[in-house]
Enzyme design. Structure first.
Site, PDB file in Angstrom:
ATOM      1  CG  LEU A   1      -1.896  -1.098   1.460  1.00  7.96           C
ATOM      2  CD1 LEU A   1      -2.608  -0.931   2.800  1.00  7.96           C
ATOM      3  CD2 LEU A   1      -2.913  -1.137   0.328  1.00  7.96           C
ATOM      4  CG  ASP A   2       0.203   4.472  -2.732  1.00 11.20           C
ATOM      5  OD1 ASP A   2       0.961   3.659  -3.286  1.00 11.20           O
ATOM      6  OD2 ASP A   2      -0.680   5.111  -3.330  1.00 11.20           O
ATOM      7  CE  LYS A   3       5.913   8.106   5.115  1.00 10.08           C
ATOM      8  NZ  LYS A   3       7.085   8.999   5.048  1.00 10.08           N
TER       9      LYS A   3
ATOM     10  CB  THR B   1      -3.031   3.961   1.232  1.00 14.00           C
ATOM     11  OG1 THR B   1      -2.966   4.829   0.096  1.00 14.00           O
ATOM     12  CG2 THR B   1      -4.334   3.188   1.197  1.00 14.00           C
TER      13      THR B   1
ATOM     14  NE  ARG C   1      -2.007   8.996  -4.254  1.00 19.60           N
ATOM     15  CZ  ARG C   1      -0.751   9.102  -3.846  1.00 19.60           C
ATOM     16  NH1 ARG C   1      -0.060   8.015  -3.513  1.00 19.60           N
ATOM     17  NH2 ARG C   1      -0.174  10.286  -3.765  1.00 19.60           N
TER      18      ARG C   1
END
Length: 236
Positions: A51-53, A55, A151
């Site tokens: 996961l993105d940082k 998120t 996004r």
């Protein structure tokens, strides 16, 4: 920064990652990552997805090489159902829809993706759950796992994820923007944002492993719950 355990089996660990924490170590290696914390507790674990940082939400790590191979294959063959919740700017024209815009890395920018005809096929379903004055609360299902997919696709629709500095304005959610006649108290110099992190949460993963069906759900974190509570309160 603490993570929440969702499920621990002999095969894998599922946790609720907090926003602001790396899933796996980055090249600089200066920040502690979720994987490092789990390794300290469980020993060898294997990355399947990330996961993105910014998120929060459900993420899974395998506990042995065989399960790593099995789960990686499930993700690659799109046999895992992946659901997210997110707050976006404005209100989409349609209450339900699908974005199928190919995604590729922007030339010269290592961490930024764009929609482009030469990109990889990418599909995101969205459903409108609630609307507020300036924002909408959506549920997403991603059928592909491109970097920053939701996004990029929401920017493409003209409704970027709230607090997204890369694909949107990055503006925090403030009470002054939703409450009419808002005034700061005399003893307060600056307004504190209701939300200042990427408003995206990995809410659910569904898959079948060795004939067992798993439905892993990550509770919405406190900051998103509080922001939604205020949006609902002043939307009446």
């Amino acid at each position: 920064m603490r993570y929440g355990l969702i499920l621990e089996t002999a095969d894998f660990i599922a946790v609720n990652k907090p926003a602001g924490m790396l899933s796996i170590p980055d090249r600089a290696g200066e920040e502690i990552s979720l994987k490092q914390l789990l390794k300290e507790k469980y020993g060898d674990i294997y990355t399947i997805h990330r996961l993105d940082k910014g998120t929060s939400g459900v993420i899974v790590f395998a506990r042995n090489e065989q399960v790593h191979k099995q789960l990686s294959q499930l993700f690659e063959s799109r046999e895992v159902e992946k659901y997210y919740l997110g707050l976006v700017q404005g209100k989409p024209v349609h209450e339900k829809g699908t974005v199928e815009a190919p995604i590729m890395q922007q030339e010269g920018k290592q961490l930024k993706m764009i929609t482009h005809a030469k990109g990889k096929p990418s599909r995101t379903d969205y459903e409108l759950l609630e609307t507020f004055r300036s924002y909408s609360w959506l549920r997403f299902r991603i059928h592909t796992g491109r970097t920053h997919q939701i996004r990029v696709h929401m920017q493409y629709l003209g409704h970027p994820i709230v607090c997204d500095e890369l694909y949107g304005s990055g503006e925090p959610v403030k009470l002054s923007s939703i409450k009419r006649g808002f005034k700061l108290s005399n003893d307060v110099l600056e307004e504190r944002p209701l939300l200042s992190r990427l408003a995206l949460h990995s809410s659910e993963l569904k898959f079948t492993l060795n004939s067992t069906e798993y439905n892993l759900e990550a509770e919405l974190p406190k900051d998103l719950r509080a922001a939604l509570q205020q949006l609902r309160k002043w939307n009446r």
